[in-house]
Design a protein around this motif. Structure first.
Motif, PDB file in Angstrom:
ATOM      1  N   GLN A 255      -5.722   3.874  -4.804  1.00  0.00           N
ATOM      2  CA  GLN A 255      -5.708   4.366  -3.612  1.00  0.00           C
ATOM      3  C   GLN A 255      -4.469   5.585  -4.061  1.00  0.00           C
TER       4      GLN A 255
ATOM      5  N   TYR B 220      -0.830   8.840 -12.631  1.00  0.00           N
ATOM      6  CA  TYR B 220      -2.358   9.364 -13.351  1.00  0.00           C
ATOM      7  C   TYR B 220      -2.554   9.244 -14.926  1.00  0.00           C
TER       8      TYR B 220
ATOM      9  N   LEU C  85      -3.373   7.517  -5.760  1.00  0.00           N
ATOM     10  CA  LEU C  85      -4.542   9.010  -6.749  1.00  0.00           C
ATOM     11  C   LEU C  85      -5.911   9.651  -5.623  1.00  0.00           C
ATOM     12  N   TYR C  86      -6.965   8.360  -5.469  1.00  0.00           N
ATOM     13  CA  TYR C  86      -7.928   8.867  -5.044  1.00  0.00           C
ATOM     14  C   TYR C  86      -8.671   8.244  -3.148  1.00  0.00           C
ATOM     15  N   GLY C  87      -7.592   7.866  -2.639  1.00  0.00           N
ATOM     16  CA  GLY C  87      -7.859   7.391  -1.280  1.00  0.00           C
ATOM     17  C   GLY C  87      -7.486   8.131  -1.014  1.00  0.00           C
ATOM     18  N   THR C  88      -7.230   7.752   0.730  1.00  0.00           N
ATOM     19  CA  THR C  88      -6.956   8.800   1.816  1.00  0.00           C
ATOM     20  C   THR C  88      -5.261   9.863   1.464  1.00  0.00           C
ATOM     21  N   PRO C  89      -5.287  10.900   1.029  1.00  0.00           N
ATOM     22  CA  PRO C  89      -4.222  11.162   0.701  1.00  0.00           C
ATOM     23  C   PRO C  89      -2.807  11.402   1.853  1.00  0.00           C
TER      24      PRO C  89
ATOM     25  N   GLU D 226      -4.057  -0.502  -5.474  1.00  0.00           N
ATOM     26  CA  GLU D 226      -3.395   0.279  -4.096  1.00  0.00           C
ATOM     27  C   GLU D 226      -2.762   1.414  -5.166  1.00  0.00           C
TER      28      GLU D 226
ATOM     29  N   HIS E 239     -22.329   8.438  -2.904  1.00  0.00           N
ATOM     30  CA  HIS E 239     -21.108   8.465  -2.574  1.00  0.00           C
ATOM     31  C   HIS E 239     -19.616   9.839  -3.214  1.00  0.00           C
TER      32      HIS E 239
ATOM     33  N   ALA F  88      -4.162   6.322   9.267  1.00  0.00           N
ATOM     34  CA  ALA F  88      -2.839   5.324   9.239  1.00  0.00           C
ATOM     35  C   ALA F  88      -1.611   5.429   9.862  1.00  0.00           C
TER      36      ALA F  88
ATOM     37  N   TYR G  37     -14.009   5.053   4.808  1.00  0.00           N
ATOM     38  CA  TYR G  37     -14.195   4.570   3.176  1.00  0.00           C
ATOM     39  C   TYR G  37     -12.607   5.245   2.190  1.00  0.00           C
ATOM     40  N   GLY G  38     -12.066   5.350   3.407  1.00  0.00           N
ATOM     41  CA  GLY G  38     -10.496   5.558   2.447  1.00  0.00           C
ATOM     42  C   GLY G  38      -9.537   4.253   2.319  1.00  0.00           C
ATOM     43  N   THR G  39      -8.756   4.645   2.197  1.00  0.00           N
ATOM     44  CA  THR G  39      -7.304   3.543   1.659  1.00  0.00           C
ATOM     45  C   THR G  39      -7.328   2.656   3.132  1.00  0.00           C
ATOM     46  N   PRO G  40      -8.086   1.177   2.846  1.00  0.00           N
ATOM     47  CA  PRO G  40      -8.082   0.698   3.864  1.00  0.00           C
ATOM     48  C   PRO G  40      -6.541   0.450   4.538  1.00  0.00           C
TER      49      PRO G  40
ATOM     50  N   VAL H 176     -15.282   3.591  -6.491  1.00  0.00           N
ATOM     51  CA  VAL H 176     -14.701   3.913  -5.493  1.00  0.00           C
ATOM     52  C   VAL H 176     -15.440   2.597  -4.407  1.00  0.00           C
ATOM     53  N   LEU H 177     -16.047   2.792  -4.479  1.00  0.00           N
ATOM     54  CA  LEU H 177     -16.933   1.778  -3.282  1.00  0.00           C
ATOM     55  C   LEU H 177     -16.804   0.384  -3.847  1.00  0.00           C
TER      56      LEU H 177
ATOM     57  N   ARG I 143      -3.448  -0.686   6.163  1.00  0.00           N
ATOM     58  CA  ARG I 143      -2.785  -1.654   6.293  1.00  0.00           C
ATOM     59  C   ARG I 143      -2.401  -2.469   7.529  1.00  0.00           C
TER      60      ARG I 143
ATOM     61  N   PHE J  82     -12.866  -0.104  -2.692  1.00  0.00           N
ATOM     62  CA  PHE J  82     -12.261  -0.364  -0.796  1.00  0.00           C
ATOM     63  C   PHE J  82     -12.855  -1.741  -0.485  1.00  0.00           C
TER      64      PHE J  82
ATOM     65  N   PHE K  99     -11.868  14.422  -0.538  1.00  0.00           N
ATOM     66  CA  PHE K  99     -10.021  14.346  -0.188  1.00  0.00           C
ATOM     67  C   PHE K  99      -9.402  14.976  -1.788  1.00  0.00           C
TER      68      PHE K  99
ATOM     69  N   GLY L 102       0.706  -1.377   0.167  1.00  0.00           N
ATOM     70  CA  GLY L 102       0.551   0.317   0.148  1.00  0.00           C
ATOM     71  C   GLY L 102       0.684   0.744  -0.011  1.00  0.00           C
ATOM     72  N   PRO L 103       0.285   2.304  -0.659  1.00  0.00           N
ATOM     73  CA  PRO L 103       1.223   3.296  -0.421  1.00  0.00           C
ATOM     74  C   PRO L 103       2.338   3.861   0.795  1.00  0.00           C
ATOM     75  N   ALA L 104       0.873   4.719   1.560  1.00  0.00           N
ATOM     76  CA  ALA L 104       1.128   4.680   2.830  1.00  0.00           C
ATOM     77  C   ALA L 104       2.622   4.234   3.481  1.00  0.00           C
TER      78      ALA L 104
ATOM     79  N   HIS M 274     -10.332  16.922  -4.618  1.00  0.00           N
ATOM     80  CA  HIS M 274     -10.642  16.502  -5.734  1.00  0.00           C
ATOM     81  C   HIS M 274     -12.146  17.885  -6.787  1.00  0.00           C
TER      82      HIS M 274
ATOM     83  N   GLN N  54     -12.192   8.874   6.686  1.00  0.00           N
ATOM     84  CA  GLN N  54     -11.336   8.881   5.548  1.00  0.00           C
ATOM     85  C   GLN N  54     -11.819   6.959   6.305  1.00  0.00           C
TER      86      GLN N  54
END
Lengths: 239, 239
Positions: free
Chosen positions: A114, A69, A116-120, A111, B199, B32, B117-120, A203-204, B122, A207, B207, A30-32, B209, B114
């Motif tokens: 995510q 992107y 791009l569009y998940g949690t910043p 991932e 949603h 996170a 509905y954001g990044t799950p 997104v739904l 880890r 995730f 987020f 994952g990105p984080a 956008h 978030q």
DNA sequence: TGTACATCAGTGAACGCGCGTTCACTGATGTAC
DNA sequence: TGTACATCAGTGAACGCGCGTTCACTGATGTAC
């Protein structure tokens, strides 16, 4: 015209390898949780060597975001192009094809989606103007064409939407014409609504919030995009 | 009937304080990065003390996720109830009010949104069945009522959607009636589409956008929900 | 063609940091008689 | 009411870990003459 030197080519290769290893890493953790050390490990290097290619972790992230992107926009573009050359199902609206390109990329690279569009990401600030907005615009233009292609400005301006306030109309009209400013205000409103609709289902799904639909998520998505197209088209008056 | 002892009350208070401090932490650094040590620090405790209340970090996260789902559902419920008691604008459909309750909570608590509905996260796996699905269902039921209230099953079954495949119809019909299984298949499809639509815009806004819309995001949202309602209602035949 | 120097990819060693978790303990609160 | 014991909230000390980043270095690649 001088071709790149050996050193330059090696550097380019190494940079590409680092980015690929980082994408691999993101796909796994994952990105984080992306860590420079893990990337270096995957390449059989020491961490410090990465600093010859990227000044710090954020710089690497920026490249990854930008590339994601671009790859997403490319995927949508490719889906539309392929269908244009060789339509598998001539009855399938191209908007559906574009939307499914979007969905497919997201599902194939959850991932990176995510990213791009998940949690910043904490501590990471995307560059305000730049390649990322360019790719977004590119994708926006694609969808815009499939949604509104073939309608005149006058038709779009007369689209049947709930009433827009005067300030909103004014605001939408003065948006940069490179983006949504080229559309009449009601069309912009419709576009945003459509964009949210398309993005929302993806997104739904990505995730995991529609997993109760099992294997039928693809059909629900297609159904939904078809309805979306109906709904929008139904709001634009005949010429 | 025996009232809780002093110790029990203290324990309950302490637990609540920990959860609140954790929510505060999340609001500051995001889900996170939530750290037990930081929570303990905020409470003037040592980390180890937290282990008397939660066996580990994941257990605390589970409570936070569950509570966030509940708080969100409560916020939507409260918005609808308030409007029912004292309608500020009698012309505003209650679906719009519910949707705006959803949006408002998300904007007021972006980090907790978030969390849902954001990044799950880890390494964190949400409990499959349990309080979270209960809260989701609660919210789903609320929206379902505002969307389809007043229509008969026969009307909903005859809703005008793109054709559903036989397997999909069958699948949707056998969903648990506590959730969406109580609706005729076309209505379920419409519901999913509507849910994604609602949603999607919220997620894009939270987020960041749609920041290019500036102050007008609220109006675009309301517009979009109104259209959504029109579109759905337009697909359900008269009795 | 050979030589001197600059550039640069990579390493070894180390920095300071914050993290989740465990263990053995102290002292206060609650309970049984 | 007092006493003995159990329960439990909290602490001090420590564990092992992985992280991003810096520094001084070596050796290979490239360039100017």
């Amino acid at each position: 015209m001088s071709q790149p030197s050996l050193r330059e080519r090696r550097r380019a290769t190494a940079t590409r390898e680092i980015v690929e290893a980082a994408e691999q890493q993101i796909a796994e953790v994952g990105p984080a949780t992306l860590s420079l050390r893990a990337v270096a490990r995957a390449l059989g290097m020491t961490v410090q060597a990465l600093y010859h290619y990227f000044p710090n972790r954020d710089a690497l992230l920026t490249v990854l975001v930008t590339k994601a992107y671009d790859d997403l926009a490319d995927a949508v573009q490719a889906a539309v192009d392929t269908a244009a050359d060789d339509p598998a199902d001539p009855d399938l609206p191209r908007l559906v094809i574009a939307a499914e390109g979007y969905r497919s990329w997201a599902i194939a690279h959850p991932e990176r989606f995510q990213l791009l569009y998940g949690t910043p990401l904490r501590g990471y600030e995307a560059p305000a103007e730049g390649p990322t907005t360019r790719a977004t615009r590119r994708m926006g233009t694609l969808f815009e064409r499939e949604l509104f292609g073939g309608f005149t400005k006058a038709q779009l301006a007369a689209a049947d939407t709930p009433p827009l306030s005067a300030p909103l109309r004014a605001y939408l009209e003065q948006l940069p014409p490179s983006g949504l400013g080229a559309l009449p205000p009601p069309a912009t409103a419709l576009f945003m609504s459509a964009w949210g609709r398309l993005h929302g289902l993806v997104v739904l799904e990505v995730f995991g919030h529609t997993s109760f639909l099992g294997d039928h998520q693809a059909e629900i998505f297609r159904l939904s995009v078809r309805s979306l197209l109906d709904d929008i088209r139904g709001r634009i008056p005949a010429a």
